[in-house]
Design a protein around this motif. Sequence first.
Motif, PDB file in Angstrom:
ATOM      1  N   LEU A   3      -0.629   5.170  -0.935  1.00  8.78           N
ATOM      2  CA  LEU A   3       0.322   5.642   0.058  1.00  8.78           C
ATOM      3  C   LEU A   3       0.222   4.713   1.266  1.00  8.78           C
ATOM      4  O   LEU A   3      -0.842   4.602   1.875  1.00  8.78           O
ATOM      5  CB  LEU A   3       0.017   7.084   0.479  1.00  8.78           C
ATOM      6  N   GLY A   4       1.307   4.027   1.584  1.00  8.68           N
ATOM      7  CA  GLY A   4       1.311   3.110   2.717  1.00  8.68           C
ATOM      8  C   GLY A   4       1.256   3.873   4.031  1.00  8.68           C
ATOM      9  O   GLY A   4       2.167   4.636   4.333  1.00  8.68           O
ATOM     10  N   LEU A   5       0.179   3.702   4.805  1.00  9.00           N
ATOM     11  CA  LEU A   5       0.046   4.358   6.107  1.00  9.00           C
ATOM     12  C   LEU A   5       0.426   3.407   7.244  1.00  9.00           C
ATOM     13  O   LEU A   5       1.131   3.789   8.166  1.00  9.00           O
ATOM     14  CB  LEU A   5      -1.383   4.868   6.301  1.00  9.00           C
ATOM     15  N   LEU A   6      -0.050   2.186   7.169  1.00  4.17           N
ATOM     16  CA  LEU A   6       0.278   1.148   8.142  1.00  4.17           C
ATOM     17  C   LEU A   6       0.423  -0.143   7.355  1.00  4.17           C
ATOM     18  O   LEU A   6      -0.554  -0.669   6.826  1.00  4.17           O
ATOM     19  CB  LEU A   6      -0.833   1.021   9.185  1.00  4.17           C
ATOM     20  N   VAL A   7       1.657  -0.613   7.243  1.00  2.00           N
ATOM     21  CA  VAL A   7       1.929  -1.746   6.358  1.00  2.00           C
ATOM     22  C   VAL A   7       2.715  -2.813   7.112  1.00  2.00           C
ATOM     23  O   VAL A   7       3.756  -2.511   7.708  1.00  2.00           O
ATOM     24  CB  VAL A   7       2.741  -1.290   5.119  1.00  2.00           C
TER      25      VAL A   7
END
Length: 152
Positions: A3-7
């Motif tokens: 799950l991308g949180l900060l990308v």
Amino acid sequence: AHLGLLVPKSENYTHEDIPACGICVGGEWRCWETGRVLIFDDSFEHEVRNDSDSMRIVLLIRFWHPSLSSPALRERAVGQIRADLAAAQRLQTLPPLAPSYSEPGPDLEDHLRGSSGGACPGCGALEGGDLALDEQLRCVTLRSRCCGYVLR
């Protein structure tokens, strides 16, 4: 799954058409997106890359493989994973042994992995020790330099 949180933005690509921040699974590159889940089978060879100037944070989510449908099958799989991990860790400290030699015992393996902090199990000194192959017992030993204590 990730799950991308900060990308970082995936606008930049290298000269090989590889994203500056991405994941390659089975030879195919993908990019994370903030707030989106990327599902992939990590039994395939995979690698990640972040050559951007920004931090990448993803939440790893694990799923049981569908064929591991019962607790007994899952426990057997976890046992095999633990055995494989122990074998890989052993190869970091000891070369493969000839078939006629017994594998190191758990005390020696723990000591080599550093769980004792390097202290001699016999007297607590930090003098170190010497690994050797005991030809008579057909095993690996660690003899402490301080008091001669032997781990097998």
